[in-house]
Write a protein that holds these residues in place. Structure first.
Motif, PDB file in Angstrom:
ATOM      1  N   LEU A 177       0.739  -1.208   0.011  1.00  0.00           N
ATOM      2  CA  LEU A 177       0.026   0.019  -0.165  1.00  0.00           C
ATOM      3  C   LEU A 177       0.769   1.421  -0.010  1.00  0.00           C
ATOM      4  CD1 LEU A 177      -2.560  -1.108   2.530  1.00  0.00           C
ATOM      5  CD2 LEU A 177      -3.329  -0.287   0.111  1.00  0.00           C
ATOM      6  N   ARG A 178       1.858   1.310   0.766  1.00  0.00           N
ATOM      7  CA  ARG A 178       2.586   2.435   0.800  1.00  0.00           C
ATOM      8  C   ARG A 178       3.632   2.664  -0.304  1.00  0.00           C
ATOM      9  NH1 ARG A 178       3.289   0.940   6.594  1.00  0.00           N
ATOM     10  NH2 ARG A 178       2.206   2.447   7.998  1.00  0.00           N
ATOM     11  N   ALA A 179       3.707   1.466  -0.927  1.00  0.00           N
ATOM     12  CA  ALA A 179       4.781   1.575  -2.278  1.00  0.00           C
ATOM     13  C   ALA A 179       3.776   2.169  -3.441  1.00  0.00           C
ATOM     14  CB  ALA A 179       5.258   0.202  -2.846  1.00  0.00           C
ATOM     15  N   ALA A 180       2.360   2.050  -3.240  1.00  0.00           N
ATOM     16  CA  ALA A 180       1.636   2.497  -4.303  1.00  0.00           C
ATOM     17  C   ALA A 180       1.157   3.965  -3.809  1.00  0.00           C
ATOM     18  CB  ALA A 180       0.389   1.637  -4.152  1.00  0.00           C
ATOM     19  N   GLY A 181       1.656   4.313  -2.667  1.00  0.00           N
ATOM     20  CA  GLY A 181       1.413   5.883  -2.399  1.00  0.00           C
ATOM     21  C   GLY A 181       0.198   5.843  -1.704  1.00  0.00           C
ATOM     22  N   PHE A 189      -5.686   3.059  -7.056  1.00  0.00           N
ATOM     23  CA  PHE A 189      -5.969   1.553  -7.224  1.00  0.00           C
ATOM     24  C   PHE A 189      -5.099   1.027  -8.267  1.00  0.00           C
ATOM     25  CE2 PHE A 189     -10.032   2.584  -4.703  1.00  0.00           C
ATOM     26  CZ  PHE A 189      -9.844   1.162  -3.825  1.00  0.00           C
ATOM     27  N   CYS A 190      -5.072   1.524  -9.401  1.00  0.00           N
ATOM     28  CA  CYS A 190      -4.210   0.935 -10.482  1.00  0.00           C
ATOM     29  C   CYS A 190      -2.707   0.710 -10.116  1.00  0.00           C
ATOM     30  CB  CYS A 190      -4.329   1.635 -11.658  1.00  0.00           C
ATOM     31  SG  CYS A 190      -5.838   1.792 -12.422  1.00  0.00           S
ATOM     32  N   ALA A 191      -2.256   1.888  -9.300  1.00  0.00           N
ATOM     33  CA  ALA A 191      -0.751   1.455  -8.676  1.00  0.00           C
ATOM     34  C   ALA A 191      -0.982   0.617  -7.885  1.00  0.00           C
ATOM     35  CB  ALA A 191      -0.358   2.855  -8.055  1.00  0.00           C
ATOM     36  N   LEU A 192      -1.676   0.252  -6.768  1.00  0.00           N
ATOM     37  CA  LEU A 192      -1.880  -0.812  -5.900  1.00  0.00           C
ATOM     38  C   LEU A 192      -1.733  -2.311  -6.733  1.00  0.00           C
ATOM     39  CD1 LEU A 192      -1.910  -2.034  -3.124  1.00  0.00           C
ATOM     40  CD2 LEU A 192      -4.403  -1.413  -3.006  1.00  0.00           C
ATOM     41  N   ALA A 212     -11.489   2.651   1.307  1.00  0.00           N
ATOM     42  CA  ALA A 212     -11.713   2.439  -0.281  1.00  0.00           C
ATOM     43  C   ALA A 212     -12.151   3.892  -0.969  1.00  0.00           C
ATOM     44  CB  ALA A 212     -12.764   1.318  -0.646  1.00  0.00           C
ATOM     45  N   GLU A 213     -13.146   4.151  -0.157  1.00  0.00           N
ATOM     46  CA  GLU A 213     -13.688   5.561  -0.903  1.00  0.00           C
ATOM     47  C   GLU A 213     -12.842   6.789  -0.997  1.00  0.00           C
ATOM     48  OE1 GLU A 213     -15.509   5.758   3.283  1.00  0.00           O
ATOM     49  OE2 GLU A 213     -15.044   4.018   1.951  1.00  0.00           O
ATOM     50  N   GLU A 214     -11.622   6.411  -0.303  1.00  0.00           N
ATOM     51  CA  GLU A 214     -10.692   7.681  -0.321  1.00  0.00           C
ATOM     52  C   GLU A 214      -9.704   7.813  -1.613  1.00  0.00           C
ATOM     53  OE1 GLU A 214      -9.091   8.418   3.658  1.00  0.00           O
ATOM     54  OE2 GLU A 214     -10.527   7.265   4.362  1.00  0.00           O
ATOM     55  N   ILE A 215      -9.727   6.531  -2.027  1.00  0.00           N
ATOM     56  CA  ILE A 215      -8.497   6.334  -3.003  1.00  0.00           C
ATOM     57  C   ILE A 215      -8.952   6.586  -4.347  1.00  0.00           C
ATOM     58  CG2 ILE A 215      -6.928   4.501  -3.718  1.00  0.00           C
ATOM     59  CD1 ILE A 215      -6.974   5.208  -0.610  1.00  0.00           C
ATOM     60  N   SER A 216      -8.392   7.135  -5.167  1.00  0.00           N
ATOM     61  CA  SER A 216      -8.392   7.683  -6.623  1.00  0.00           C
ATOM     62  C   SER A 216      -8.187   6.335  -7.425  1.00  0.00           C
ATOM     63  CB  SER A 216      -7.419   8.722  -7.140  1.00  0.00           C
ATOM     64  OG  SER A 216      -6.128   8.139  -7.108  1.00  0.00           O
ATOM     65  N   LEU A 217      -8.989   6.398  -8.700  1.00  0.00           N
ATOM     66  CA  LEU A 217      -8.664   5.357  -9.823  1.00  0.00           C
ATOM     67  C   LEU A 217      -7.186   5.267 -10.063  1.00  0.00           C
ATOM     68  CD1 LEU A 217      -9.240   3.256 -12.104  1.00  0.00           C
ATOM     69  CD2 LEU A 217      -9.614   5.506 -13.372  1.00  0.00           C
ATOM     70  N   GLU A 218      -6.256   6.090  -9.868  1.00  0.00           N
ATOM     71  CA  GLU A 218      -4.979   6.096 -10.061  1.00  0.00           C
ATOM     72  C   GLU A 218      -4.156   5.273  -9.093  1.00  0.00           C
ATOM     73  OE1 GLU A 218      -1.076   8.960 -11.460  1.00  0.00           O
ATOM     74  OE2 GLU A 218      -2.819   9.855 -10.619  1.00  0.00           O
TER      75      GLU A 218
END
Length: 280
Positions: free
Chosen positions: A251-255, A270-273, A262-268
């Protein structure tokens, strides 16, 4: 519109063919030909395009699409009662309207269409979301269609275009915005339909992206978002712990902060994760 094609008003068509809307088919007929023309225009320039329409009913939108210059319309209708009314439209536009009777979920419509292809439909509410997901998740991308212009319940439309934060934001927003650019282009009150539904409706136009907005494996992204939103009240370090033993590191590696939801995370994000998870 009736003056353009010489066909009778839709109320007269419905009366002539005894087309009482069936609740089990998710039917709510849009009778105002000015509104159906606006929906057709929301799809952009139709000249030179084949158009797929699902659930044409008595043909109000069908007439709008043809009058707005669609090269050809393939209308898929499950209800055999509507076929005579659609045949009258086909006779008024020789060679430009083909009607297929059957379930759009079961038919291989792409084999009957010639690119460029647009899908424009006042979708039956009971299958609208399922059809959208199918059109957004073909075996190969880009798909056979260039754009989608679709009617949904307004609540569903708001879920499609939602951004991080509100309750409406979820997997449907992520899928829609990963592979397309969706925008609400028209809202309609219940009284625009016969019978009037209990909810407002909205038309969403999707411009297809040639490639997903951010790199990610589709299956991994789907698994990550399903786990995250199935337990959306939990912190991601808890809801995603089954993905990897070191999920907090990933998670940290994906920023992403492990304590985020979940509702706080952007599409970008989630794709990074998804890329981090796929790297295991």
């Amino acid at each position: 519109m009736a003056a353009i094609d010489g066909l009778p008003p839709l109320r007269a068509v419905i009366a002539a063919h005894d087309l009482v809307a069936k609740k089990q088919l998710g039917q709510n007929f849009l009778l105002d030909l000015n509104l159906t023309a606006r929906i057709a225009r929301a799809a952009g320039d139709l000249s030179g395009c084949d158009v797929l329409e699902v659930g044409p009913g008595p043909g109000g939108l069908t007439r709008g699409l043809l009058a707005e210059g669609a090269r050809r319309v393939l209308a898929v209708e499950k209800d055999a009662r509507c076929l005579p009314a659609l045949a009258e439209i086909a006779a008024a536009y020789p060679g430009r309207l083909e009607v297929m009777q059957g379930d759009a979920l079961a038919l291989d419509v792409a084999a009957h269409l010639v690119p460029p292809i647009k899908i424009v439909a006042n979708l039956p509410y009971n299958v609208g979301t399922e059809l959208l997901i199918r059109w957004l998740t073909p075996a190969h991308w880009p798909p056979f269609w260039d754009s989608l212009t679709l009617m949904f319940q307004k609540e569903v439309a708001e879920r499609i275009v939602a951004k991080p934060g509100p309750k409406a934001y979820g997997r449907l927003a992520l899928l829609s915005q990963w592979r397309a650019d969706p925008k609400i282009v028209l809202t309609l009150p219940p009284e625009a339909f016969t019978p009037a539904p209990k909810v407002h409706s909205a038309v969403v136009h999707f411009r297809r992206l040639d490639a997903p907005r951010f790199a990610a494996d589709e299956a991994v992204l789907g698994r990550v978002t399903a786990m995250a939103f199935n337990q959306r009240r939990k912190m991601l370090r808890s809801s995603l712990k089954a993905l990897a033993p070191d999920i907090e590191v990933r998670l940290r590696a994906a920023g992403i902060e492990p304590t985020a939801r979940a509702e706080e995370i952007s599409l970008e994000g989630f794709c990074a994760l998804a890329r981090e998870v796929a790297a295991t």
